[in-house]
Enzyme design. Structure first.
Site, mmCIF file in Angstrom:
data_model
loop_
_atom_site.group_PDB
_atom_site.id
_atom_site.type_symbol
_atom_site.label_atom_id
_atom_site.label_comp_id
_atom_site.label_asym_id
_atom_site.label_seq_id
_atom_site.Cartn_x
_atom_site.Cartn_y
_atom_site.Cartn_z
ATOM 1 N N HIS A 103 9.855 1.528 2.325
ATOM 2 C CA HIS A 103 8.534 2.160 2.384
ATOM 3 C C HIS A 103 7.786 1.741 3.657
ATOM 4 C CE1 HIS A 103 4.849 3.794 0.329
ATOM 5 N NE2 HIS A 103 4.283 2.996 1.232
ATOM 6 N N GLU A 104 7.660 0.440 3.839
ATOM 7 C CA GLU A 104 6.907 -0.037 5.013
ATOM 8 C C GLU A 104 7.631 0.320 6.302
ATOM 9 O OE1 GLU A 104 4.027 -0.645 4.348
ATOM 10 O OE2 GLU A 104 4.278 -1.060 2.203
HETATM 11 ZN ZN LIG Z 1 2.360 3.280 1.974
#
Ligand SMILES: [Zn+2]
Length: 684
Positions: free
Chosen positions: A470-471
């Site tokens: 995600h990051e």
């Molecule tokens: Zn996010």
């Protein structure tokens, strides 16, 4: 005063990175003061310009002001999140009001606003590029929402409301916190612990000791409340806990939020009206991808039609399972988590202890960098000489397929005292162009992953794996950026568009084709088994119909409060029941209320924005389905994603960008399929 303050000097470091080793805490305040004065000077040059206002001498010029100030804030607030101390916190507290005051002064600068308005009004006839037009609209909008251009009387009222709303939000949150903290379930009879795991019992016993009590104390804080509701065999105690949780700030005492809910909703309506909008949602949604209440509600309705049957399916399955396990009577709210947990165990016996050995951090990092390599042809080269704020931080030079420099990436993976919880992507410099120079960004990924121990390397849970992806997705959005203006570059996009690149990457965690290329046991080297991957995917759809329906309920409630067009003085129970009626699956519980503790929308930043969670899921599922159709490592599809989404920041309308990437508008079908919401998808 400016002597020897590295925050105010030109950074002659490689890649122009912050020289952390010579920046002292005492440098921040004087540097911020000085940088503000300099920025005011830059703004005065714009307002004093005798030439007719145009895009270049007003909007672009304004976007270029405050470079040093931005640099100082980013170093200060990033450090305050990752490596703080009492002294640094104090400085951040002192600098914050300086920045707020400065930004208010800018918004209320009449001369500046009048130039911006002139450019804005001529934007359709000025031969501006899309990016310039969007920047003009964005700047104009932020001034309008900040109360610029109002008549004196309205301006005063605007200020009054803003201040009162800020206080009310704070008060709302404090009340919820107080009510969460003040409740305890005190157990003295050991048999009341039935079903609870040893670790939870131990924590509860420590909590009791801390409160000078015998026995065990359970609280409404998540680490106590959630496992209690999942596992306690004592139905009447689960009911007690549930009622306590769901009646927070709704008990008629001094921490009751009933009046605050009404006041906040009504003041938001008033501020929307003062600034020329029909309701608060209309005002807030203006620059989103779903840019009107009609669009948002239409979206929620569409998803609701698909999710409701699946929610009923999940509910019926659970009821059947509960009855088989001796449950009598209706399924109440305090039964749901309990039977869900048992059913989940029965159907999908998969947990982190099975998965972790396959996800050692060094392997995961390499796999993710390689994934970006195979999708986009980029390379990561560790640099050991760039200055960092902590010895655990590593830096990578990131190069494009043609070897041109893209960005510098910092990684900071583990918890430390002085570091905030959670994970996020941030930057020390955002991409922009100054003249012909493309200033490349300095991006950072921060996380709190499980540390290595003496006997084993850092092994990530499945959630930590998806968090990393995600990051990393956000960081690609930052690193690939190819925009002209900083306030539109990288992740500076509409709120309901920003999670697309990040959530998109999470999809890879469920793909056999990717896991197969790298996931192997850290001791035996054995490859992750197919049946494990299958179970991960299968478990991810468990009760998704129920969960989706519930999220939609919150979305409807949020929109109901923020689309009122007349002040509400009704009973908030009735208001809430109307909004939630169609998503409701349980019998009503007297004395409980969701709005009174709905901090996301009454104290956080999600007012008229709760729908965004589902909106982003629709986008990422739809985007990823293009990859599953064409191959999850398909270079051509990846190129389309990069060129139209990852490089563009907010420089064009998100809808246009998306359609150009995908060849069509997003549809909810991919999400329905991924979450098993087509009711025909089998459950057992
Ligand atoms: Zn996010």
């Amino acid at each position: 005063m400016t002597i020897n303050n590295p925050l105010l000097e030109v950074w002659k470091t490689p890649f122009g990175t912050p020289p952390f080793e010579i920046i002292k805490i005492s440098h921040f305040y004087p540097a911020a003061e000085e940088a503000i004065i300099n920025t005011i000077r830059e703004i005065n040059l714009i307002t004093d310009n005798p030439e007719e206002p145009d895009f270049e001498n007003t909007i672009a010029a304004l976007d270029r002001t405050g470079e040093i100030l931005g640099r100082i804030s980013s170093v200060l607030f990033n450090l305050n999140s990752v490596e703080t101390s009492k002294e640094l916190q104090a400085v951040a507290r002192d600098v914050s009001p300086l920045l707020t005051r400065f930004s208010n002064d800018v918004t209320l600068n009449e001369k500046l606003f009048s130039r911006i308005r002139t450019v804005y009004e001529k934007r359709e006839i000025s031969a501006l590029t899309d990016e310039q037009k969007i920047l003009t609209e964005r700047k104009y909008r932020s001034f309008i929402l900040g109360g610029a251009g109002l008549k004196e009387e309205s301006k005063n009222r605007f200020r009054e409301i803003s201040e009162e709303l800020a206080e009310l939000s704070l008060k709302f949150e404090e009340n919820v916190l107080e009510e969460t903290n003040s409740y305890e379930l005190h157990i003295t009879d050991k048999s009341d612990l039935a079903g609870l795991p040893e670790s939870l019992i131990e924590t509860a016993s420590m909590e009791a000791v801390a409160r000078k009590k015998t026995g065990w104390v359970f609280t409404l804080h998540f680490p106590s409340y959630v496992p209690f509701m999942l596992l306690s065999e004592r139905r009447e105690l689960r009911e007690k806990m549930f009622r306590a949780y769901a009646s927070r700030s709704f008990r008629g005492n001094e921490y009751d939020n009933t009046v605050n809910v009404l006041r906040i909703a009504n003041l938001r309506l008033e501020i929307a009206e003062i600034t020329g909008f029909g309701n608060f949602a209309e005002m807030t949604l203006g620059d989103r991808m779903a840019d009107s209440p009609v669009k948002v509600i239409g979206f929620l309705e569409q998803l609701y039609d698909a999710a409701k049957p699946a929610a009923i399916r999940d509910f019926d399955n659970l009821r059947k399972f509960a009855v088989e396990n001796g449950h009598v009577g209706p399924i109440e709210r305090w039964d749901w988590a309990f039977y869900s947990e048992k059913l989940k165990k029965k159907l999908h016996n998969i947990d982190d202890e099975i998965l972790k050995p396959y996800f050692s951090l060094d392997k995961v990092e390499k796999a993710i960098f390689d994934l970006a390599g195979s999708l986009y042809g980029i390379k990561f080269l560790q640099n050991r000489s760039v200055s960092v704020y902590h010895s655990e931080v590593r830096t990578f030079e990131v190069y494009d397929a043609d070897n041109s420099f893209l960005a510098l990436l910092y990684t900071d993976y583990h918890p430390r005292p002085g570091k905030n919880g959670g994970a996020w992507m941030t930057s020390f410099r955002e991409q922009r162009k100054t003249g012909v120079t493309d200033v490349r960004p300095l991006i950072s990924i921060v996380a709190n992953f499980t540390r290595a121990s003496e006997n084993r390397p850092s092994l990530l849970s499945f959630t930590e794996l998806t968090t990393f992806l995600h990051e990393f997705g956000h960081s690609l959005h930052g690193m690939f950026s190819k925009c002209n203006y900083e306030s539109l570059s990288g992740t500076n996009v509409a709120r309901d568009f920003v999670e697309l690149p990040s959530q998109f990457m999470e999809n890879y965690a469920f793909e056999k084709e990717w896991l197969d290329t790298w996931a192997s046991h850290y001791i035996t080297g054995e490859k992750i088994r197919e049946e494990i991957i299958f179970k991960i995917k299968e478990a991810s759809t468990f009760n998704e119909g129920y969960a989706c329906n519930r999220q939609l309920g919150f979305g409807f409630l949020d929109m109901a409060w923020h689309t009122i067009e007349n002040p509400v003085d009704t009973n908030i129970i009735v208001f809430e029941r109307d909004a939630l009626e169609k998503t409701e699956l349980f019998p009503a519980v007297e004395g409980t209320n969701m709005s009174a503790s709905f901090s996301h929308i009454f104290a956080g930043g999600y007012a008229a924005g709760y729908y965004g969670y589902k909106w982003a899921e629709v986008l990422d599922a739809d985007a990823f389905s293009y990859f599953t159709e064409t191959g999850i490592f398909n270079r051509h599809t990846a190129e389309l994603f990069r060129k139209n989404i990852l490089e563009k920041g907010g420089s064009e309308q998100p809808q246009d960008l998306y359609v150009r990437f995908r060849g069509k508008e997003p549809s909810i079908d991919a999400l329905l399929k991924r979450s098993g919401l087509n009711v025909s998808s089998p459950f057992f």
